[in-house]
Design a protein around this motif. Sequence first.
Motif, PDB file in Angstrom:
ATOM      1  N   ASN A  83       0.871  -1.333   0.046  1.00 16.68           N
ATOM      2  CA  ASN A  83      -0.070  -0.032   0.007  1.00 16.68           C
ATOM      3  C   ASN A  83       1.046   1.233  -0.218  1.00 16.68           C
ATOM      4  O   ASN A  83       0.602   2.416  -0.806  1.00 16.68           O
ATOM      5  N   PHE A  84       2.086   1.306   0.574  1.00 15.09           N
ATOM      6  CA  PHE A  84       2.808   2.442   0.411  1.00 15.09           C
ATOM      7  C   PHE A  84       4.229   1.936   0.651  1.00 15.09           C
ATOM      8  O   PHE A  84       5.196   2.711   1.165  1.00 15.09           O
ATOM      9  N   ASP A 114      -7.287  -1.491   2.480  1.00 15.87           N
ATOM     10  CA  ASP A 114      -7.307  -0.275   1.657  1.00 15.87           C
ATOM     11  C   ASP A 114      -7.490   0.793   2.140  1.00 15.87           C
ATOM     12  O   ASP A 114      -7.366   1.998   1.397  1.00 15.87           O
ATOM     13  N   ASP A 116      -5.023   2.588   4.152  1.00 18.27           N
ATOM     14  CA  ASP A 116      -3.846   3.596   3.969  1.00 18.27           C
ATOM     15  C   ASP A 116      -3.743   3.893   2.374  1.00 18.27           C
ATOM     16  O   ASP A 116      -3.227   4.796   2.142  1.00 18.27           O
ATOM     17  N   SER A 117      -4.052   2.737   1.665  1.00 15.27           N
ATOM     18  CA  SER A 117      -3.982   3.202   0.184  1.00 15.27           C
ATOM     19  C   SER A 117      -4.803   4.402  -0.350  1.00 15.27           C
ATOM     20  O   SER A 117      -4.693   5.120  -1.032  1.00 15.27           O
ATOM     21  N   ARG A 118      -6.263   4.471   0.356  1.00 16.64           N
ATOM     22  CA  ARG A 118      -6.926   5.468   0.149  1.00 16.64           C
ATOM     23  C   ARG A 118      -6.489   6.718   0.502  1.00 16.64           C
ATOM     24  O   ARG A 118      -6.693   7.707   0.016  1.00 16.64           O
ATOM     25  N   GLU A 122      -5.187   6.259  -3.673  1.00 12.86           N
ATOM     26  CA  GLU A 122      -5.318   5.063  -4.706  1.00 12.86           C
ATOM     27  C   GLU A 122      -6.692   4.298  -4.240  1.00 12.86           C
ATOM     28  O   GLU A 122      -7.063   4.230  -3.290  1.00 12.86           O
ATOM     29  N   ASP A 123      -7.261   3.938  -5.475  1.00 10.58           N
ATOM     30  CA  ASP A 123      -8.286   2.972  -5.520  1.00 10.58           C
ATOM     31  C   ASP A 123      -8.211   1.899  -6.189  1.00 10.58           C
ATOM     32  O   ASP A 123      -8.370   1.901  -7.472  1.00 10.58           O
ATOM     33  N   ARG A 124      -7.916   0.682  -5.941  1.00  6.56           N
ATOM     34  CA  ARG A 124      -7.726  -0.345  -6.799  1.00  6.56           C
ATOM     35  C   ARG A 124      -8.643  -1.350  -6.257  1.00  6.56           C
ATOM     36  O   ARG A 124      -8.809  -1.843  -5.269  1.00  6.56           O
ATOM     37  N   ARG A 129      -5.017  -5.648  -6.361  1.00  2.77           N
ATOM     38  CA  ARG A 129      -4.200  -5.424  -5.218  1.00  2.77           C
ATOM     39  C   ARG A 129      -3.633  -6.713  -4.954  1.00  2.77           C
ATOM     40  O   ARG A 129      -2.439  -6.659  -4.396  1.00  2.77           O
TER      41      ARG A 129
END
Length: 297
Positions: A83-84, A114, A116-118, A122-124, A129
């Motif tokens: 995610n990061f 999701d 941390d990614s949001r 980011e939206d996968r 993912r």
Amino acid sequence: MTAPFAPSALRHGIVVVPEHRWREAAPRWAAAEEMGFDHAWTYDHLVWGGLPNAPVFAFAPTLALASTITSTIGLGVFVASPNFRHPYVLARDAITLDDASAGRFLLGIGAGGDLDSRILGEDRPLRERVDRFHEFTHLLDRLLREDHVDHAGAFYATADARTLPEPVRDRVPLVVAANGPRSVALAAAVGDAWATYGGKGADLDAWFAHVAGLAARFDDACAAAGRSGLPRYLLLDSSPRYALESVELYAEMTGRAAELGFTDVVTHWPRPESPYAGSEGVLEAAAEAVVRRAPSP
């Protein structure tokens, strides 16, 4: 089913949620070793969904500090994710932490949630993912074993990536967290160990029934990969009960984990309120009654 590990052979771990300043957190890391735990862990999040309004401290500096006040306990991240994290940067952190801890670092990785990614915009979809996690894991595996790594994939690239200095050990242990079929197969094929949070269940029996299904899935994946004897970590506290509610419950849950073939169990340091609301007195009593009776094989 005959368990390959008796309860007395289990290794015990504990998560110190990274919400406290070091002066408050430090005594917990030292105490985990003194109480006989085999490994101690922290999270790797920008924001943890379990405590979305709480402080979050970074895992690598935390474990580096923990390595200076401990000498025998394993020190791990549960878990780093794509995610990061870039695999090359994470490999650098892993090699450095393994050196700082004299070979005690455990690198847990997973696809991650999701949140941390949001936060990073980011939206996968889930399939993408998982695809990214597989590429992440394979590249990280190479970076922990090889030097001069070239890779051009759908999500990551490295050009002549140097991985010096060499790790303290032949290999920083890669603990792959997985529940779904594809990622469990990945853990069996690439990982040095498998970890699972066990999923969900309405009660303890239902939760352990689900865990049993995951363990069978991992057995099948190991057979398909031609591997055996990999350590298996079970995070106890995603169950409907917090494992350290009582010494009796901790003993029951760890025993049931051993019966399912798990080599390692992990619980959380008690907090004054949910999640993991409990008493440090129970933690100390469980360490005396259960953990200290379980010498590492």
